[in-house]
Design a protein around this motif. Structure first.
Motif, PDB file in Angstrom:
ATOM      1  N   LYS A   7       1.612   2.938   0.694  1.00 15.48           N
ATOM      2  CA  LYS A   7       0.669   1.820   0.655  1.00 15.48           C
ATOM      3  C   LYS A   7       1.244   0.511   1.184  1.00 15.48           C
ATOM      4  O   LYS A   7       0.567  -0.504   1.217  1.00 15.48           O
ATOM      5  CB  LYS A   7       0.182   1.627  -0.779  1.00 15.48           C
ATOM      6  CG  LYS A   7      -0.577   2.861  -1.275  1.00 15.48           C
ATOM      7  CD  LYS A   7      -1.290   2.602  -2.596  1.00 15.48           C
ATOM      8  CE  LYS A   7      -1.998   3.837  -3.117  1.00 15.48           C
ATOM      9  NZ  LYS A   7      -2.910   4.462  -2.148  1.00 15.48           N
ATOM     10  N   SER A   8       2.505   0.533   1.580  1.00 18.39           N
ATOM     11  CA  SER A   8       3.132  -0.659   2.160  1.00 18.39           C
ATOM     12  C   SER A   8       4.409  -0.219   2.863  1.00 18.39           C
ATOM     13  O   SER A   8       4.863   0.911   2.688  1.00 18.39           O
ATOM     14  CB  SER A   8       3.504  -1.659   1.055  1.00 18.39           C
ATOM     15  OG  SER A   8       4.536  -1.115   0.240  1.00 18.39           O
ATOM     16  N   ALA A   9       4.992  -1.144   3.633  1.00 18.30           N
ATOM     17  CA  ALA A   9       6.246  -0.835   4.321  1.00 18.30           C
ATOM     18  C   ALA A   9       7.331  -0.496   3.290  1.00 18.30           C
ATOM     19  O   ALA A   9       8.087   0.466   3.457  1.00 18.30           O
ATOM     20  CB  ALA A   9       6.672  -2.012   5.187  1.00 18.30           C
ATOM     21  N   GLU A  10       7.396  -1.267   2.216  1.00 22.86           N
ATOM     22  CA  GLU A  10       8.420  -1.006   1.200  1.00 22.86           C
ATOM     23  C   GLU A  10       8.189   0.353   0.535  1.00 22.86           C
ATOM     24  O   GLU A  10       9.141   1.071   0.220  1.00 22.86           O
ATOM     25  CB  GLU A  10       8.462  -2.141   0.165  1.00 22.86           C
ATOM     26  CG  GLU A  10       9.584  -2.045  -0.860  1.00 22.86           C
ATOM     27  CD  GLU A  10      10.993  -1.840  -0.273  1.00 22.86           C
ATOM     28  OE1 GLU A  10      11.256  -2.281   0.859  1.00 22.86           O
ATOM     29  OE2 GLU A  10      11.824  -1.206  -0.952  1.00 22.86           O
ATOM     30  N   ASP A  11       6.944   0.702   0.371  1.00 25.59           N
ATOM     31  CA  ASP A  11       6.600   2.014  -0.196  1.00 25.59           C
ATOM     32  C   ASP A  11       7.127   3.134   0.714  1.00 25.59           C
ATOM     33  O   ASP A  11       7.665   4.145   0.234  1.00 25.59           O
ATOM     34  CB  ASP A  11       5.080   2.106  -0.343  1.00 25.59           C
ATOM     35  CG  ASP A  11       4.633   3.131  -1.378  1.00 25.59           C
ATOM     36  OD1 ASP A  11       5.443   3.499  -2.265  1.00 25.59           O
ATOM     37  OD2 ASP A  11       3.459   3.566  -1.307  1.00 25.59           O
ATOM     38  N   THR A  12       7.003   2.944   2.021  1.00 23.14           N
ATOM     39  CA  THR A  12       7.515   3.930   2.977  1.00 23.14           C
ATOM     40  C   THR A  12       9.046   3.995   2.916  1.00 23.14           C
ATOM     41  O   THR A  12       9.632   5.068   2.977  1.00 23.14           O
ATOM     42  CB  THR A  12       7.046   3.597   4.410  1.00 23.14           C
ATOM     43  OG1 THR A  12       5.627   3.762   4.462  1.00 23.14           O
ATOM     44  CG2 THR A  12       7.683   4.506   5.456  1.00 23.14           C
ATOM     45  N   ARG A  13       9.673   2.812   2.764  1.00 22.64           N
ATOM     46  CA  ARG A  13      11.137   2.793   2.586  1.00 22.64           C
ATOM     47  C   ARG A  13      11.534   3.576   1.344  1.00 22.64           C
ATOM     48  O   ARG A  13      12.481   4.361   1.363  1.00 22.64           O
ATOM     49  CB  ARG A  13      11.647   1.355   2.459  1.00 22.64           C
ATOM     50  CG  ARG A  13      12.029   0.750   3.770  1.00 22.64           C
ATOM     51  CD  ARG A  13      12.637  -0.636   3.644  1.00 22.64           C
ATOM     52  NE  ARG A  13      12.156  -1.390   4.789  1.00 22.64           N
ATOM     53  CZ  ARG A  13      11.208  -2.310   4.748  1.00 22.64           C
ATOM     54  NH1 ARG A  13      10.673  -2.672   3.605  1.00 22.64           N
ATOM     55  NH2 ARG A  13      10.797  -2.878   5.849  1.00 22.64           N
TER      56      ARG A  13
END
Ligand SMILES: Nc1ncnc2c1ncn2[C@@H]1O[C@H](COP(=O)(O)OP(=O)(O)O)[C@@H](O)[C@H]1O
Ligand SMILES: [Mg+2]
Length: 159
Positions: A7-13
């Motif tokens: 749901k966000s770039a940090e979530d993908t990280r």
């Protein structure tokens, strides 16, 4: 195939970091998906999970960057490769034999030059700007043996 959503770039990280639990010496992780879908972002998380403290940036202009964590980590961006020979010249099989891990962006193009066993992470845009569909597909016996562990590591993101 395992289907996940971030749901966000940090979530993908964080998804990348979680996946590090099942990644080890000699592994290849192919990162597929359109420009801006989050391949480098995912690679940053995986690197973090593999104990890399250094900032991971896109290797687009240098073809390959290496980092030291729990393993030697090689990050390749094949986007600018116009010949298969260029990726062959990187000497990835030797690096993997020595216990390194390779993360390769735009994996589809380079697949013919790669080892037969790999984990493919395919990122796709969703309707919402900050959401991505993340498909995990493993190929080869070493990954089949890790199937349950793989599933557990990414459970939080599964749909
Ligand atoms: N869920 C998400 N996962 C990954 N990136 C996201 C997500 N939502 C928004 N973004 C943004 O999309 C861009 C992804 O860029 P990048 O990781 O460099 O993509 P690629 O390497 O595939 O070209 C970044 O600007 C990031 O902040
Ligand atoms: Mg990139």
């Amino acid at each position: 195939v395992i289907n996940a959503v971030t749901k966000s770039a940090e979530d993908t990280r964080e998804l990348g970091t979680a996946l590090a639990a099942v990644v080890g010496p000699g592994d290849v992780v192919l990162l597929a998906g359109d420009l801006g879908s989050g391949k480098t972002t995912f690679a940053q998380g995986l690197a973090r999970g593999l104990g890399v403290d250094e900032q991971v940036t896109s290797p687009t202009f240098v073809l390959m960057r290496s980092y030291t964590g729990r393993v030697e980590l090689f990050h390749v961006d094949a986007y600018r490769f116009d010949q298969l020979q260029e990726i062959i010249d990187l000497g990835l099989p030797e690096v993997l034999d020595d216990g390194g891990v390779a993360m390769i962006e735009w994996g589809d193009v380079v697949a013919p030059a790669l080892p037969a066993d790999f984990l493919e992470v395919r990122l796709e845009y969703r309707e919402s700007d900050d959401e991505r569909a993340v498909q995990l597909r493993s190929v080869g016996t070493p990954w089949a043996a890790r199937r349950t562990a793989l599933q557990r590591s990414v459970e939080r993101w599964c749909i």
